[in-house]
Design an enzyme around this catalytic site. Sequence first.
Site, PDB file in Angstrom:
ATOM      1  N   GLY A  86       1.823  49.710 -86.937  1.00  0.00           N
ATOM      2  CA  GLY A  86       3.205  49.628 -86.488  1.00  0.00           C
ATOM      3  C   GLY A  86       3.289  48.962 -85.136  1.00  0.00           C
ATOM      4  N   THR A  87       4.337  48.162 -84.944  1.00  0.00           N
ATOM      5  CA  THR A  87       4.536  47.466 -83.678  1.00  0.00           C
ATOM      6  C   THR A  87       5.916  46.833 -83.690  1.00  0.00           C
ATOM      7  OG1 THR A  87       3.603  45.814 -82.177  1.00  0.00           O
ATOM      8  CG2 THR A  87       3.615  45.277 -84.489  1.00  0.00           C
ATOM      9  N   THR A  88       6.312  46.289 -82.570  1.00  0.00           N
ATOM     10  CA  THR A  88       7.516  45.463 -82.496  1.00  0.00           C
ATOM     11  C   THR A  88       7.231  44.299 -81.551  1.00  0.00           C
ATOM     12  OG1 THR A  88       8.938  47.396 -82.786  1.00  0.00           O
ATOM     13  CG2 THR A  88       9.972  45.384 -82.000  1.00  0.00           C
ATOM     14  N   LYS A 119      -0.167  43.038 -76.588  1.00  0.00           N
ATOM     15  CA  LYS A 119      -0.136  42.410 -77.908  1.00  0.00           C
ATOM     16  C   LYS A 119       0.163  40.915 -77.843  1.00  0.00           C
ATOM     17  CE  LYS A 119       1.297  46.796 -79.883  1.00  0.00           C
ATOM     18  NZ  LYS A 119       2.293  47.542 -80.658  1.00  0.00           N
TER      19      LYS A 119
END
Length: 290
Positions: A86-88, A119
Amino acid sequence: MRRIISCQGEAEAAGRGGRGFPFGDASRVASAPWWRRGATQGDSTPIKSMAAFRVLREPCSGPPSEFLQSLAEGSGDGHRIELAHGTTTLAFTFQHGVIVATDARASAGNYIATLLCNKVIEINPYLLGTMSGCAADCQHWERLLAKHCRLYYLRNKERISVSAASKLLANMLYEYRGMGLSVGSMLCGWDKKGPGLYYIDDNGVRLSGPLFSTGSGNSYAYGVLDSGYRPDLSVEEAYDLGRRAIAYATHRDAYSGGVVNMYHMKEDGWIRVGRTDVAMLLDQYAEAKK
């Protein structure tokens, strides 16, 4: 690990009077440590199947996707390994370059590994890549891309274009499609044609556009971006839009959080705008609404 695993067979041979056990005779098996006596679970329960050691014992001989599926939940052998990510991350072009913003929470299934993961991969002074999916896959392939970009510069005495760099990455990933990779990256930079932004994933998909968001929180980020994005944004407006989109996405998405890492790609190269805690941002936005 191969030696430890083979001790179970040696112990069985010693119990039958054989000479395979390294301690000499079967009478010493009971007094030996459990890891020399044979694999056990806990203190005394023998493992009936060596499947628990399969990952360490056997290399992946078949298609990687089938190997990973055999270890996932519902495979029938009792293992429950969830490869959840999960990430944005987001990036958009505007009149002064490209803004790249990401959250910083790295998750391993339901566990939070770190709140300070950067990231954004700095490929070279004029190229940036983002990580979304498996961190190891993204880092490996984008670092390999950095090597090819450097070789291109040494051979041709000029920087590689953003379009060509994105095509290189897409071609490398396309060769491994369906093999278990998890990559959803954005590549941005500045070349002779101006700012460029591309989306590349593990299937070899390559898209060019003015605005992208990836990760589990991308739908929340898109909601903010679509309502505030304009090509003629000022620098400060662009910074605020990127921070706001990531902050609200982390508020709704359980797998995103930490801080907002932001970069600004300019004509003379990228700069790191800064790192802002999302909790502080959300408090500021809540106060502004009162």
